[in-house]
Design a protein around this motif. Sequence first.
Motif, PDB file in Angstrom:
ATOM      1  N   LEU A  95       0.831  -1.198   0.000  1.00 44.88           N
ATOM      2  CA  LEU A  95       0.000   0.000   0.000  1.00 44.88           C
ATOM      3  C   LEU A  95       0.870   1.255   0.000  1.00 44.88           C
ATOM      4  O   LEU A  95       0.602   2.205  -0.749  1.00 44.88           O
ATOM      5  N   LEU A  96       1.929   1.269   0.831  1.00 47.23           N
ATOM      6  CA  LEU A  96       2.822   2.437   0.853  1.00 47.23           C
ATOM      7  C   LEU A  96       3.512   2.608  -0.497  1.00 47.23           C
ATOM      8  O   LEU A  96       3.716   3.735  -0.957  1.00 47.23           O
ATOM      9  N   GLY A 154       3.720   5.947  -5.538  1.00 47.30           N
ATOM     10  CA  GLY A 154       3.946   5.831  -6.982  1.00 47.30           C
ATOM     11  C   GLY A 154       5.062   4.865  -7.322  1.00 47.30           C
ATOM     12  O   GLY A 154       5.757   5.045  -8.341  1.00 47.30           O
ATOM     13  N   GLY A 155       5.253   3.847  -6.498  1.00 47.37           N
ATOM     14  CA  GLY A 155       6.269   2.836  -6.777  1.00 47.37           C
ATOM     15  C   GLY A 155       7.652   3.168  -6.264  1.00 47.37           C
ATOM     16  O   GLY A 155       8.617   2.445  -6.557  1.00 47.37           O
ATOM     17  N   GLN A 156       7.790   4.230  -5.478  1.00 44.71           N
ATOM     18  CA  GLN A 156       9.121   4.638  -5.009  1.00 44.71           C
ATOM     19  C   GLN A 156       9.703   3.687  -3.960  1.00 44.71           C
ATOM     20  O   GLN A 156      10.921   3.577  -3.822  1.00 44.71           O
ATOM     21  N   LEU A 157       8.822   3.027  -3.201  1.00 45.61           N
ATOM     22  CA  LEU A 157       9.325   2.160  -2.134  1.00 45.61           C
ATOM     23  C   LEU A 157      10.296   1.117  -2.671  1.00 45.61           C
ATOM     24  O   LEU A 157      11.301   0.783  -2.027  1.00 45.61           O
ATOM     25  N   THR A 166      -7.872  -7.711   3.840  1.00 45.92           N
ATOM     26  CA  THR A 166      -6.615  -7.715   4.604  1.00 45.92           C
ATOM     27  C   THR A 166      -6.524  -6.494   5.520  1.00 45.92           C
ATOM     28  O   THR A 166      -6.161  -6.607   6.698  1.00 45.92           O
ATOM     29  N   LEU A 167      -6.865  -5.318   4.998  1.00 47.39           N
ATOM     30  CA  LEU A 167      -6.799  -4.103   5.803  1.00 47.39           C
ATOM     31  C   LEU A 167      -7.838  -4.131   6.930  1.00 47.39           C
ATOM     32  O   LEU A 167      -7.588  -3.608   8.027  1.00 47.39           O
ATOM     33  N   ARG A 174       9.657  -9.213   1.874  1.00 49.03           N
ATOM     34  CA  ARG A 174       9.203  -8.599   0.622  1.00 49.03           C
ATOM     35  C   ARG A 174       7.853  -7.906   0.849  1.00 49.03           C
ATOM     36  O   ARG A 174       7.603  -6.820   0.325  1.00 49.03           O
ATOM     37  N   ILE A 175       6.989  -8.556   1.629  1.00 48.00           N
ATOM     38  CA  ILE A 175       5.682  -7.997   1.955  1.00 48.00           C
ATOM     39  C   ILE A 175       5.584  -7.839   3.473  1.00 48.00           C
ATOM     40  O   ILE A 175       5.964  -8.735   4.227  1.00 48.00           O
ATOM     41  N   THR A 176       5.096  -6.696   3.921  1.00 50.21           N
ATOM     42  CA  THR A 176       4.910  -6.452   5.352  1.00 50.21           C
ATOM     43  C   THR A 176       3.473  -6.017   5.607  1.00 50.21           C
ATOM     44  O   THR A 176       2.958  -5.116   4.929  1.00 50.21           O
TER      45      THR A 176
END
Length: 381
Positions: free
Chosen positions: A110-111, A116-119, A167-168, A135-137
Amino acid sequence: MTPLLTSLDQRQLTGAMSALLSPLSYETRDDWFGAIAREIRPLFHGESTLIAYASGKSSGHFSADAPELARRVDCFTTSSEGEIHFDDEVMEGGMIDRRQRSLAVFTSALLDHLSGGQLRASPVYNDVSLRFGARITYALAVRGAEGEALLGVNAARPGRDPLSVETLTLLSLLAAPFQAGFEILHRLEAAKSAIAATMDLMSDGIAIYDGATGAELHRNPALVSLLAAEQEAGVVEERVRKLARSLCELAQFADGGSRGRRPLRTTPAFDDLRTSAARYMLRASLLPPSVFARERVVLVAVDRAGVSLPTAQALQNRFGLTPREAQVALRLALGDSDAKLARTLGVSPHTVRHHTEHVFDKLQVRSRKALAVWLASSSTR
């Protein structure tokens, strides 16, 4: 339509909520963190968990199942005014965005979507998270008066869709228990700090002991000063510990830790100790759980009664007393009878009277009361 929670999900959710709400059920904060990890990890099909917390200018990271991940992430973070900050610009930007949006629950996906894909360009994400299977948190974030805390469940591949409403929503069900658990923990630590600060202002010496282990938890400045001025400090400390141990046994029995043992019918709550220079009154009491610590604790107060007396060496130097005469003089000034002195010294009452006559003659006094007054006044000259 597939239900939001299966029966297994419900059991795992109940276990996770119970752990989040029970910080006082564990010996240490890390024990609590470990219990949370065990209960919450299966709910999100994760391989590890990571808890980050900040209070004031201090911060820390804990992972029962990925300690190296916690250590590496810790190298990239700092704490300021109860907030966790990253040295990595991308990760810090994500934290700022999360706070501005008041997101109590989120996922790394989500972050990444919000940025915009910066993470995925973040050095921390690539060099640390991916390397250690995060990879996923799936994460929770809480903020209280003392600071903030983050709880993340990490997975190499998503067990639950990290962008789905389901999930949220599941994460949201855990946010309130996580908030409540940290508030409980912070209130206990604040109460402990307040009690310790109060003890530190008291004129009586105070020592606090763990009711389960007997380990010393706190010693106030008055006790430190009192022992520093006492030649027989080791004797005083041992009697304090002995009194504390006796009540620790009572605490263990009261809490069911002594099954099969007979009740302690007489457990002293006080002691009267005399050294060669002073008399001490020791008073001990049990404090209930969660007053100073999660479990019961024993408080021992040490009061130096009466006036101070000179040391035996000072009496020898000033009045020409022998070592045994100096010992007798101090014990007489503290009120010991001839019989008690004889038992203490391992001599006959006649020998005690002989020493007493020499003491009276050298100090030019005629009674025990006059001796006590003379020694008390000489200690201040």
